[in-house]
Design a protein around this motif. Structure first.
Motif, PDB file in Angstrom:
ATOM      1  N   GLY A   1      39.686  38.602  38.368  1.00 23.31           N
ATOM      2  CA  GLY A   1      39.845  38.184  39.757  1.00 23.31           C
ATOM      3  C   GLY A   1      38.698  38.549  40.668  1.00 23.31           C
ATOM      4  N   THR A   2      37.910  39.571  40.339  1.00 21.76           N
ATOM      5  CA  THR A   2      36.834  40.037  41.212  1.00 21.76           C
ATOM      6  C   THR A   2      35.585  40.335  40.392  1.00 21.76           C
ATOM      7  OG1 THR A   2      37.503  42.363  41.036  1.00 21.76           O
ATOM      8  CG2 THR A   2      38.479  41.066  42.814  1.00 21.76           C
ATOM      9  N   THR A   3      34.462  40.459  41.104  1.00 24.73           N
ATOM     10  CA  THR A   3      33.204  40.888  40.497  1.00 24.73           C
ATOM     11  C   THR A   3      32.659  42.038  41.320  1.00 24.73           C
ATOM     12  OG1 THR A   3      32.753  38.641  39.723  1.00 24.73           O
ATOM     13  CG2 THR A   3      30.900  40.160  39.779  1.00 24.73           C
ATOM     14  N   ASP A   4      32.235  43.111  40.656  1.00 18.75           N
ATOM     15  CA  ASP A   4      31.799  44.324  41.352  1.00 18.75           C
ATOM     16  C   ASP A   4      30.437  44.760  40.847  1.00 18.75           C
ATOM     17  OD1 ASP A   4      34.343  44.826  42.838  1.00 18.75           O
ATOM     18  OD2 ASP A   4      35.132  45.009  40.810  1.00 18.75           O
ATOM     19  N   LEU A   5      29.693  45.405  41.746  1.00 17.48           N
ATOM     20  CA  LEU A   5      28.369  45.943  41.426  1.00 17.48           C
ATOM     21  C   LEU A   5      28.380  47.437  41.702  1.00 17.48           C
ATOM     22  CD1 LEU A   5      25.325  45.406  40.743  1.00 17.48           C
ATOM     23  CD2 LEU A   5      24.964  45.237  43.211  1.00 17.48           C
ATOM     24  N   SER A   6      28.017  48.224  40.700  1.00 16.85           N
ATOM     25  CA  SER A   6      27.952  49.678  40.847  1.00 16.85           C
ATOM     26  C   SER A   6      26.589  50.164  40.375  1.00 16.85           C
ATOM     27  CB  SER A   6      29.056  50.362  40.032  1.00 16.85           C
ATOM     28  OG  SER A   6      30.339  49.967  40.490  1.00 16.85           O
ATOM     29  N   SER A   7      26.167  51.290  40.939  1.00 21.95           N
ATOM     30  CA  SER A   7      24.896  51.893  40.548  1.00 21.95           C
ATOM     31  C   SER A   7      25.161  53.235  39.892  1.00 21.95           C
ATOM     32  CB  SER A   7      23.978  52.076  41.758  1.00 21.95           C
ATOM     33  OG  SER A   7      24.540  53.023  42.656  1.00 21.95           O
ATOM     34  N   CYS A   8      24.208  53.667  39.098  1.00 23.04           N
ATOM     35  CA  CYS A   8      24.366  54.923  38.368  1.00 23.04           C
ATOM     36  C   CYS A   8      22.997  55.566  38.177  1.00 23.04           C
ATOM     37  CB  CYS A   8      25.048  54.671  37.023  1.00 23.04           C
ATOM     38  SG  CYS A   8      25.146  56.108  35.944  1.00 23.04           S
ATOM     39  N   ARG A   9      22.890  56.838  38.503  1.00 24.09           N
ATOM     40  CA  ARG A   9      21.693  57.622  38.217  1.00 24.09           C
ATOM     41  C   ARG A   9      22.105  58.736  37.255  1.00 24.09           C
ATOM     42  NH1 ARG A   9      19.975  60.643  41.869  1.00 24.09           N
ATOM     43  NH2 ARG A   9      21.644  60.443  43.392  1.00 24.09           N
ATOM     44  N   PHE A  10      21.360  58.912  36.170  1.00 21.12           N
ATOM     45  CA  PHE A  10      21.754  59.927  35.202  1.00 21.12           C
ATOM     46  C   PHE A  10      20.532  60.567  34.556  1.00 21.12           C
ATOM     47  CE2 PHE A  10      21.653  55.870  33.013  1.00 21.12           C
ATOM     48  CZ  PHE A  10      20.968  56.142  31.837  1.00 21.12           C
TER      49      PHE A  10
ATOM     50  N   ARG B   1      23.439  46.315  33.270  1.00 18.91           N
ATOM     51  CA  ARG B   1      24.475  46.103  32.257  1.00 18.91           C
ATOM     52  C   ARG B   1      25.502  45.083  32.748  1.00 18.91           C
ATOM     53  NH1 ARG B   1      26.202  49.234  27.796  1.00 18.91           N
ATOM     54  NH2 ARG B   1      27.563  47.879  26.593  1.00 18.91           N
ATOM     55  N   LEU B   2      25.794  44.094  31.910  1.00 23.38           N
ATOM     56  CA  LEU B   2      26.838  43.113  32.179  1.00 23.38           C
ATOM     57  C   LEU B   2      28.095  43.526  31.431  1.00 23.38           C
ATOM     58  CD1 LEU B   2      24.812  39.797  31.789  1.00 23.38           C
ATOM     59  CD2 LEU B   2      25.776  40.663  33.913  1.00 23.38           C
ATOM     60  N   THR B   3      29.228  43.601  32.133  1.00 20.54           N
ATOM     61  CA  THR B   3      30.502  43.913  31.490  1.00 20.54           C
ATOM     62  C   THR B   3      31.552  42.929  31.973  1.00 20.54           C
ATOM     63  OG1 THR B   3      31.284  45.453  33.206  1.00 20.54           O
ATOM     64  CG2 THR B   3      29.903  46.363  31.465  1.00 20.54           C
ATOM     65  N   GLY B   4      32.649  42.844  31.231  1.00 21.76           N
ATOM     66  CA  GLY B   4      33.712  41.894  31.564  1.00 21.76           C
ATOM     67  C   GLY B   4      33.609  40.649  30.703  1.00 21.76           C
ATOM     68  N   GLN B   5      34.761  40.118  30.302  1.00 22.18           N
ATOM     69  CA  GLN B   5      34.778  38.980  29.390  1.00 22.18           C
ATOM     70  C   GLN B   5      34.075  37.734  29.921  1.00 22.18           C
ATOM     71  OE1 GLN B   5      35.161  40.359  26.573  1.00 22.18           O
ATOM     72  NE2 GLN B   5      36.807  39.102  25.748  1.00 22.18           N
TER      73      GLN B   5
ATOM     74  N   GLY C   1      35.630  35.528  39.839  1.00 24.33           N
ATOM     75  CA  GLY C   1      36.024  36.191  38.603  1.00 24.33           C
ATOM     76  C   GLY C   1      36.307  35.139  37.556  1.00 24.33           C
ATOM     77  N   GLY C   2      36.905  35.558  36.465  1.00 26.67           N
ATOM     78  CA  GLY C   2      37.232  34.614  35.406  1.00 26.67           C
ATOM     79  C   GLY C   2      38.171  33.525  35.857  1.00 26.67           C
TER      80      GLY C   2
ATOM     81  N   TYR D   1      25.372  31.580  39.624  1.00 24.31           N
ATOM     82  CA  TYR D   1      24.149  32.015  40.288  1.00 24.31           C
ATOM     83  C   TYR D   1      24.447  32.535  41.691  1.00 24.31           C
ATOM     84  CZ  TYR D   1      19.617  31.897  42.609  1.00 24.31           C
ATOM     85  OH  TYR D   1      18.507  32.242  43.323  1.00 24.31           O
ATOM     86  N   GLY D   2      25.427  31.941  42.373  1.00 24.80           N
ATOM     87  CA  GLY D   2      25.754  32.357  43.733  1.00 24.80           C
ATOM     88  C   GLY D   2      26.205  33.799  43.807  1.00 24.80           C
ATOM     89  N   VAL D   3      27.055  34.218  42.881  1.00 25.28           N
ATOM     90  CA  VAL D   3      27.538  35.599  42.937  1.00 25.28           C
ATOM     91  C   VAL D   3      26.451  36.577  42.522  1.00 25.28           C
ATOM     92  CG1 VAL D   3      28.510  35.673  40.584  1.00 25.28           C
ATOM     93  CG2 VAL D   3      29.518  37.069  42.399  1.00 25.28           C
ATOM     94  N   ILE D   4      25.621  36.211  41.529  1.00 18.19           N
ATOM     95  CA  ILE D   4      24.507  37.081  41.135  1.00 18.19           C
ATOM     96  C   ILE D   4      23.492  37.183  42.271  1.00 18.19           C
ATOM     97  CG2 ILE D   4      22.590  37.344  39.535  1.00 18.19           C
ATOM     98  CD1 ILE D   4      25.273  37.994  38.277  1.00 18.19           C
TER      99      ILE D   4
END
Length: 740
Positions: free
Chosen positions: A301-310, A527-531, A335-336, A504-507
């Motif tokens: 249902g949704t698309t999310d963007l998260s950041s990570c520093r490690f 990283r791309l995740t989600g079916q 979303g799907g 392309y619009g959501v990206i």
């Protein structure tokens, strides 16, 4: 001599009759019931017009499955009656069926036995839906199980048991499993429930000797289980070590469980064992060096963007890992399900063109507008402009094939369910089309029809069958259900043209602000995740902003090499959680995770008395999350506007204030309550009879607060605090609310 002539009734292969249960029929629509009558040649249900209840009665009369009389709950009086029946009756053992099952049966206190436990007997129709008894050498009933088929499988029967059923061991071992035919099983059911007063003289049974029957205590998991609750699918996993297998008395590979590995279950389908994908890229990490990653998660249902520093250090005893993560952006409209919705639009327009030629633009002509440089067009005009004509034709198609069932709530019950059935039929077919194209390599064209496959699109590589009497269209006399589902075909080329702009619009929405600020150069992994990210257009769209080598997108090796069974993108979150839990449990790593303050992808605005719009909370800017606006105090209502980063209004909030809501306060008292959210400099210049509204975001609660402060007779008065959530069901897109 040779035979000449015509055989009037040629021999045909007889298929077993399909039997139906009343609870299953009760969930079907009138047209599905009518289709069953046609398929099963129940003439009375086809020729005579019947309502839903009469159709169920007729189907059960001619094709009704036997009712199961199964013992599911423990009853001490019933247990004593069953034991008395076994002890006092003459048990005649039948040997006409070669029945075998596991010689050792283990049950766990307070736990049910289900299909996935794998306790089976060879298939025998007369034993389906019967009770089976585990009895000791002194005729003590130790457990009562049920023999059930698993769906439509006819290769075996499964031994199942409810958690509330009888389950105990006996001092006298020598256990046997007693199975019986339907008549004897029903008799034991009635004896158990006190509906059969006397003990039968003899009973015919099948006895299967057992080596052992054991009731065990459930073992505690070595580490907690991890679950991912998604919009469309829910997944779960757990890490099982050698000690757990020893406690449970299991062997590696038994019941599909593997030792010292993560074991997964996919709730939307049969449980499978998925191979692991490493959370971090192996062999590419330098000791102590900081890496940054972006994770784009496209769910149902949704698309999310998260950041990570490690950073990772290889210490003497264990790895030291520091992770800082934060939410950066999100889109509740993509979303799907959005992809499925686009496919449904295409199918609906194609159906109307098939049924009523000339009323709508042909699909090839409609998609010709998408055959351009889509990325540059979306950059200049946005996605909405490209899909405007498609939406217009879809609205026209709704005049013939209505799917907005909410508009029919105040009309007749029959029409409401016809329209609702239209929506779920087309949405379900669109979901199957999407999965077929992007789950199987090489599928170029798919045909939809209610036929058996001899007609329709001859060049289609795959076919999806739609039931007869399932589609309702608007004709001269209102809504009529048509018998045959029209033959339509969809090609992968049409789908790529249709979906490219949306993806392309959501990206672009996520990546363009970071691209313009040169922030993407800081990230070494995307990283791309989600079916839905199995669709290659996600990767193509990302390449507009970053080099392809930065993109992490890897399928798992699925059983049999079938990409349709690949759930690696869905399982990424669970895999990471299980590795974290495992490494913490066994001391392999000292892990520190810090969650940063999330960025809010919305802005809150209001209008001044001159009509000028003021931004109170700015979108995606962590340093600009508060604002003020003033009004003259009467019994007033302040209207606030929630907008997305593109400036589209999503929701309106009303803040109502009156003099009765205010209490006299000093600034010191106000500061003690709200701290730096209300500064003294902003209260000192409040004029008489002026109410100043202080607005600030609460990202941790995904909400914002509004607090009014009023000055009268040189004193400050504090109004009541109101909190509003950024997201609510009132404005978020819902494909199943009856408005599509």
């Amino acid at each position: 001599m040779d035979k000449y002539g015509y055989t009037i009734k040629p021999k045909k292969e007889q298929r077993p009759a399909q039997l139906y249960h009343k609870p299953d029929l009760a969930l079907m629509t009138t047209f599905q019931l009518r289709e069953i009558c046609r398929r099963e040649k129940i003439i009375q249900g086809v020729v005579n017009p019947m309502d839903r209840e009469d159709l169920i009665r007729v189907i059960l009369r001619y094709r009704g499955a036997d009712e199961y009389f199964l013992i599911k709950k423990r009853d001490e009086a019933g247990l004593a009656a069953a034991e008395r029946a076994f002890k006092e009756s003459v048990l005649r053992e039948r040997r006409d069926l070669p029945l075998t099952c596991s010689s050792r049966i283990a049950a766990y206190k307070g736990c049910a036995i289900r299909f996935y436990d794998g306790l089976t007997l060879p298939w025998e129709a007369d034993l389906a839906g019967t009770n089976a008894f585990i009895v000791s050498g002194d005729m003590t009933v130790c457990a009562i199980l049920n023999l059930l088929p698993m769906g439509r499988r006819r290769d075996c029967l499964y031994l199942t048991m409810e958690a509330e059923s009888v389950c105990r061991e006996s001092e006298v071992k020598n256990y046997s499993l007693y199975c019986m035919g339907r008549r004897e099983s029903e008799k034991m059911y009635r004896i158990y429930h006190g509906k059969y007063d006397f003990t039968p003289g003899y009973m015919e049974v099948y006895r299967i000797p057992l080596l052992d029957f054991e009731v065990r205590e459930p073992a505690r998991l070595p580490i907690p289980a991890a679950m991912d609750f998604g919009t469309s699918n829910t997944t779960a996993g757990v890490w099982l070590d050698q000690q757990y297998f020893e406690k449970m008395g299991l062997r590696d590979g038994e019941r599909g469980l593997h030792m010292n590995q993560a074991n997964y279950a996919l709730f939307c389908d049969t449980a499978r064992d998925w191979e692991e994908t490493p959370l971090l890229p192996d062999g590419r990490l330098k000791d102590g060096e900081e890496y940054q990653a972006l994770i784009i998660d496209c769910g149902g249902g949704t698309t999310d963007l998260s950041s990570c520093r490690f950073r990772v250090w290889d210490r003497r005893a264990a790895y030291r890992i520091e992770i800082d993560t934060a939410y950066e952006n999100g889109d509740t409209d993509f979303g799907g399900n959005n992809i499925t919705w686009r496919v449904m639009q295409l199918i609906k327009i194609a159906l109307v063109n098939r049924l009523y030629p000339g009323e709508l633009k042909p699909v090839p002509e409609l998609l010709s507008g998408f055959d351009r440089d889509v990325f540059r067009y979306v950059d200049e005009n946005g996605c909405a402009a490209l899909y405007r004509e498609l939406g217009s034709e879809y609205e026209k198609a709704g005049q013939r094939i209505p799917t907005r069932f909410r508009e029919f709530e105040n009309q007749g019950r029959a029409d409401y369910y016809k329209v609702k059935n239209n929506f779920y039929l087309l949405f379900g077919l669109a979901e199957k089309v999407k999965k077929e194209f992007y789950g199987h390599v090489g599928t170029l064209r798919i045909a939809l029809s209610s036929g058996s496959g001899e007609d329709g699109a001859a060049d289609a590589a795959a076919r999806i069958q739609a039931g007869k009497w399932t589609l309702s269209v608007r004709a001269g006399r209102g809504l009529e259900t048509i018998k045959e589902f029209p033959d339509v075909a969809v090609s992968v080329y049409e789908l790529e043209l249709l979906l490219k702009a949306d993806i392309y619009g959501v990206i672009r929405r996520f990546m363009e602000p970071m691209y313009e600020e040169n922030a993407l150069e800081d990230y070494s992994i995307i990283r791309l995740t989600g079916q839905p990210c199995r669709i290659g257009m996600f990767r193509d769209a990302l390449k507009e902003f970053v080099p392809g080598k930065l993109i992490r997108f890897r399928r798992q090796d699925s059983p049999g090499g079938d990409p349709a069974k690949d759930a690696g993108l869905k399982m990424t979150c669970i895999q990471g959680a299980l590795r974290y839990l495992r490494d913490r449990q066994y001391g392999f790593a000292d892990i520190s995770i810090r969650a940063g303050e999330p960025a809010v992808p919305y802005q809150v605005t209001a209008y001044t008395h001159t009509g000028e719009e003021t931004v109170l909370i700015q979108s995606l800017k962590r340093s600009a999350r508060s604002g003020i606006i003033s009004r003259n105090l009467e019994d007033l209502t302040l209207t606030l506007y929630l907008k997305d980063p593109e400036g589209r209004e999503r929701c309106q909030y009303a803040c109502r204030s009156s003099l009765a809501d205010f209490e006299e306060k000093t600034y010191e008292e106000i500061r003690e309550i709200y701290g730096e959210h209300i500064l003294q400099a902003d209260t000192d210049d409040i004029a008489g009879r002026e109410a100043r509204f202080f607005v600030w975001a609460k990202p941790g609660e995904w909400a914002f607060c509004v607090v009014p402060v009023y000055r009268g007779d040189g004193k400050l008065y504090l109004g009541k605090e109101e909190a509003f959530y950024f997201e609510n069901d009132g404005w978020m897109q819902n494909f199943f609310d009856g408005t599509k």
